[in-house]
Design an enzyme around this catalytic site. Structure first.
Site, short mmCIF file in Angstrom:
data_model
loop_
_atom_site.label_atom_id
_atom_site.label_comp_id
_atom_site.label_asym_id
_atom_site.label_seq_id
_atom_site.Cartn_x
_atom_site.Cartn_y
_atom_site.Cartn_z
N VAL A 110 69.31 10.33 91.47
CA VAL A 110 69.57 10.98 90.18
C VAL A 110 68.25 11.29 89.50
O VAL A 110 67.44 10.38 89.27
CB VAL A 110 70.41 10.06 89.27
CG1 VAL A 110 70.79 10.80 87.99
CG2 VAL A 110 71.64 9.55 89.99
N SER A 111 68.00 12.55 89.17
CA SER A 111 66.83 12.97 88.41
C SER A 111 65.54 12.45 89.06
O SER A 111 65.22 12.84 90.19
CB SER A 111 66.98 12.48 86.96
OG SER A 111 66.06 13.12 86.12
N TRP A 112 64.80 11.54 88.42
CA TRP A 112 63.61 10.95 89.04
C TRP A 112 63.98 10.31 90.37
O TRP A 112 63.25 10.43 91.36
CB TRP A 112 63.02 9.90 88.10
CG TRP A 112 61.75 9.24 88.58
CD1 TRP A 112 60.47 9.59 88.27
CD2 TRP A 112 61.65 8.09 89.44
NE1 TRP A 112 59.57 8.75 88.89
CE2 TRP A 112 60.27 7.81 89.61
CE3 TRP A 112 62.58 7.27 90.08
CZ2 TRP A 112 59.81 6.75 90.39
CZ3 TRP A 112 62.12 6.22 90.87
CH2 TRP A 112 60.76 5.97 91.01
#
Length: 278
Positions: A110-112
């Protein structure tokens, strides 16, 4: 290793010593045993996010064996003695899997954590069967968000001040947070903030990193999940990665950056459909 504890639901949380007796490295790990069928799922969280942030999503897939952990310096994992890179986080995840007796996994980031998931799929490709990338980008070579959004993301203040989190949540996360900033209160109650240093180490780990040049070499079937209104990671990044990753498909949600939380049932349905394909 300390005694394991349970959260609400089937997720078991324990502290693992992944260092040595002389140089211990305590990492907090969550493990849902599942029902023993299917390939286990490894999760990489977003920046500053601890196990509890993804626990509601894990709880919606009780049948699946799932592993998630607090990045060093985040949640209750110890601060590292030295800065690290994304490849180091991928190798750390592999050591956790080894400790749990798990070989091949499906990977979701997720994201990073999507960058960490890409690093895992590239450097430990034999252990990664399928890849799910949520609200993420190919590193520094990406379609950027606006400077005002980047500035608000550069500090962990939203994890420290509930009123500030509500005031900027729509600007950063878009989607439902624009219409209902109170969602930030519910989401951030799951966050166990540790330190500014842990947050900045995560930013440093991704600085200068990009996958843009090797994405076409990924062999894993990949599901790209993105929000149509994502100020932090604009949708154009998912479209770009979809073109670069040969065995990829794109799922767009009528939401923002945090669709895994605000569109949890729809997200889980898409994850199950992708992972359970023959």
């Amino acid at each position: 290793m300390t005694a394991a504890t349970r959260t609400r639901g089937p997720l078991i949380i324990e502290m693992m010593n992944l260092g040595t007796d002389e140089d211990p490295r305590m990492v907090r790990v969550g493990h849902q045993p599942g029902d023993g069928t299917g390939v286990p799922l490894l999760l990489f969280n977003g920046i500053g996010g601890n196990i509890e942030l993804l626990a509601p999503l894990v709880g919606k897939m009780p049948e699946r064996e799932i592993v998630v952990f607090d990045i060093p310096g985040v949640g209750q994992s110890e601060l590292p003695r030295w800065p690290y890179r994304l490849g180091g986080i991928a190798r750390l995840a592999a050591r956790i899997l080894d400790r749990l007796g798990i070989g091949e996994v499906d990977v979701l980031g997720v994201s990073w954590g999507g960058a960490a998931a890409q690093a895992f799929a590239c450097t430990l490709g034999r252990r990664c069967r399928r890849l799910i990338l949520c609200a993420t980008a190919p590193g520094v070579v990406m379609v950027p968000s606006s400077p005002s959004v980047l500035w608000k993301m550069a500090t962990p203040k939203r994890y420290m001040n509930a009123e500030y989190a509500r005031s900027i949540s729509g600007d950063i996360y878009g989607g439902d947070f624009r219409r209902n900033p109170a969602l930030a209160t519910d989401m951030f109650r799951h966050v166990k903030y540790k330190s500014r240093l842990g947050y900045y180490l995560q930013l440093l780990a991704a600085s200068g990193w990009t996958s843009i040049h090797w994405l076409p070499t990924l062999r894993q079937p990949t599901l790209l999940m993105a929000g149509a209104d994502d100020p932090l990671v604009p949708l154009a990044n998912a479209r770009l990665m979809h073109k670069l990753i040969r065995k990829s498909q794109l799922k767009i949600f009528d939401c923002g950056h945090m669709f895994l939380m605000t569109r949890a049932d729809e997200s889980v349905a898409a994850i199950r459909e992708f992972l359970d394909k023959p």
